[in-house]
Motif scaffolding. Structure first.
Motif, mmCIF file in Angstrom:
data_model
loop_
_atom_site.group_PDB
_atom_site.id
_atom_site.type_symbol
_atom_site.label_atom_id
_atom_site.label_comp_id
_atom_site.label_asym_id
_atom_site.label_seq_id
_atom_site.Cartn_x
_atom_site.Cartn_y
_atom_site.Cartn_z
ATOM 1 N N ILE A 298 -5.925 -7.293 2.156
ATOM 2 C CA ILE A 298 -6.691 -6.031 2.167
ATOM 3 C C ILE A 298 -5.850 -4.921 2.814
ATOM 4 N N LEU A 299 -5.202 -5.245 3.927
ATOM 5 C CA LEU A 299 -4.394 -4.236 4.639
ATOM 6 C C LEU A 299 -3.238 -3.764 3.746
ATOM 7 N N LYS A 300 -2.642 -4.711 3.058
ATOM 8 C CA LYS A 300 -1.503 -4.386 2.194
ATOM 9 C C LYS A 300 -1.967 -3.529 1.010
ATOM 10 N N ASP A 301 -3.074 -3.940 0.393
ATOM 11 C CA ASP A 301 -3.579 -3.226 -0.794
ATOM 12 C C ASP A 301 -3.953 -1.787 -0.473
ATOM 13 N N PHE A 302 -4.360 -1.530 0.770
ATOM 14 C CA PHE A 302 -4.813 -0.184 1.126
ATOM 15 C C PHE A 302 -3.738 0.864 0.810
#
Ligand SMILES: Cc1cc2nc3c(=O)[nH]c(=O)nc-3n(C[C@H](O)[C@H](O)[C@H](O)COP(=O)(O)OP(=O)(O)OC[C@H]3O[C@@H](n4cnc5c(N)ncnc54)[C@H](O)[C@@H]3O)c2cc1C
Length: 457
Positions: A148-152
């Motif tokens: 999730i952090l990366k996709d942001f």
């Protein structure tokens, strides 16, 4: 998701530039060519006001800083734990973040030392005590959250605005966070925002976690207390230009000519421009002539501030042993941390930090009641500690006369809608402060927004 690399910070920087363009188009050029004679009133001597005044002073403007309280620093509030004690605690802002480049730069310029103030967390959860390293999220959730952090970083503006319309708790649930993982995340994340994460915009939360340092900007503290920076600012501005106990009550701004500012002590000041760094609750208490536009008032009325209670407790020994001790609990005293790290002494302070409804409850009780709660909670980890208590302070930001909260809390659908309205200037008044900043809720944000408005003036 469509790709667009506009970060939360870039979005705000761009909207600030747009505001600046509007301002310039509404101001005559002549007022800029005689900068030496221009007088600017800065309302508020927190970090936004002091940083704005410092920049203006450097550029040769006359500056008048009007501050309601009898001290500078605003929501940065370092104080000895007891009269004459060498142990300094923070009743307001605690941590300087590693990504907070401007405040780090200013500390360098002013010769202030930044000490490491990172912690490793113990946990009390469902009546069990876990030392640091002996508790973690499930592997499954760790993998999901890292993704999730990366996709942001690939989110489009549209994705971000959609995210903003959801709360952080709902976002976590929808993304598979459940059970123990969810309960612990809720305990931890709500300390960052100062209210339950069910009230926090998912965009504001995810942007913060995706763009922050590994310790989530809980990295340093200024030696001698964070207020040292306020004092350095004040020396640079000239103490004679800072008027304490001058609460602004009325601002009169004719379309042409000078502005007049009245204070509760009967003093009146005139200037060409104003930078207002008041928290929104205080802005709403000022009489504005002409009045603030109705959209602006509606935005003020919508925005809530976090209720945080800080209860530093002096103990006659540092029984927690680790200098970098902190602990999250699911008890009433929600979060503890060692508030006197790097301050050599046999005594030490653990600060009990509560948020939201819990903060209001804790604030309303006696010292004796708080000591009992702390004793009962810490006993799980250290045995009884009540007899080691030598004193305590308590400050509840939820009832602070001027802010009625610790910092702004942008809720569902507010980040992209409410903040741009609050950034709009009003005649010759430019607004600044933590609530209008890219690094919202931080000292860095207050400084950035103060300096940005000083540039515009
Ligand atoms: C409990 C707590 C924990 C925090 N933790 C951190 C942290 O760990 N790290 C971090 O970076 N930040 C933290 N913050 C946030 C940080 O303190 C703020 O973002 C920042 O200090 C806000 O600065 P400001 O200048 O915008 O507002 P303020 O500091 O509130 O300054 C506004 C000033 O205006 C004055 N004022 C109000 N009304 C009037 C009036 N009518 N006339 C004249 N003056 C008036 C006020 O007295 C105040 O001094 C924390 C804050 C709190 C309260």
């Amino acid at each position: 998701m469509a790709t667009n690399h506009l970060s939360r910070r870039e979005f705000l920087r761009n909207s600030a530039l747009a505001t600046g363009a509007l301002l310039l188009s509404g101001t005559t050029l002549s007022s800029f060519s005689v900068s030496k004679k221009i007088t600017v009133i800065v309302m508020g001597a927190g970090f936004a006001g002091l940083s704005a005044a410092n920049q203006l002073k450097k550029k040769g403007y006359n500056v008048i800083v009007l501050e309601a309280k009898g001290r500078i620093g605003g929501r940065v509030f370092s104080t000895p734990i007891q009269d004459n004690s060498p142990l300094i605690v923070e009743l307001g802002a605690e941590w300087v973040g590693d990504s907070h480049t401007r405040i780090k730069e200013l500390c360098g310029e002013f010769g202030l030392k930044l000490n490491n103030n990172q912690f490793d967390s113990d946990l009390i959860y469902r009546d069990e005590y876990f030392t640091t390293g002996r508790w973690k999220y499930s592997d499954e959730w760790e993998v999901k959250f890292n993704k999730i952090l990366k996709d942001f970083h690939q989110f489009s503006q549209d994705d971000k605005e959609k995210l903003d319309r959801m709360d952080w708790w709902r976002f976590l649930v929808n993304n598979g966070c459940e059970g123990r993982d969810l309960e612990i995340r809720e305990l931890l994340d709500s300390t960052d925002f100062g209210e339950t994460i069910r009230h926090v915009s998912a965009f504001a939360a995810l942007a913060e976690y995706a763009e922050s340092s590994p310790k989530n900007e809980m990295d340093f503290k200024i030696e001698g207390g964070n207020s040292q920076l306020a004092h350095k600012f004040a020396d640079a501005i000239g103490r004679e230009n800072i008027h304490l106990k001058h609460a602004v009550t009325k601002v009169i701004q004719p379309r042409k000519g000078k502005v007049t500012v009245e204070c509760s002590n009967g003093k009146t000041f005139q200037a060409d421009k104003i930078i207002c760094t008041l928290p929104t609750f205080a802005v709403s208490k000022v009489i504005w002539e002409p009045g603030l536009e109705s959209k602006y008032i509606a935005a003020i009325n919508e925005l809530q501030y976090a209720r945080i209670n800080k209860n530093p407790v002096l103990f006659n020994d540092r029984f927690w042993k680790r200098e970098d001790f902190d602990m999250v609990t699911d008890r009433v005293p929600h979060y503890f941390y060692h508030a006197t790290k790097n301050q050599q002494h046999e005594k030490g302070v653990l600060l009990s930090y509560t948020i939201g409804d819990k903060a209001a409850v804790v604030a309303a009780q006696t010292d004796e009641w708080r000591a009992k709660q702390i004793d009962e909670t810490l006993a799980k980890a250290f045995g009884p500690v009540k007899d080691k208590i030598e004193g305590q302070l308590n400050y509840f930001w939820g009832s602070d006369e001027y802010s009625r909260g610790a910092y702004a809390i942008y809720g569902k659908g507010q980040w992209f809608r409410v903040m741009p309205i609050l950034k709009r200037p009003h005649v010759n008044t430019f607004f600044a402060g933590e609530h209008l900043a890219d690094w919202q809720g931080f000292m860095e944000g207050a400084i950035n927004s103060g300096e940005e408005m000083a540039e515009k003036v």
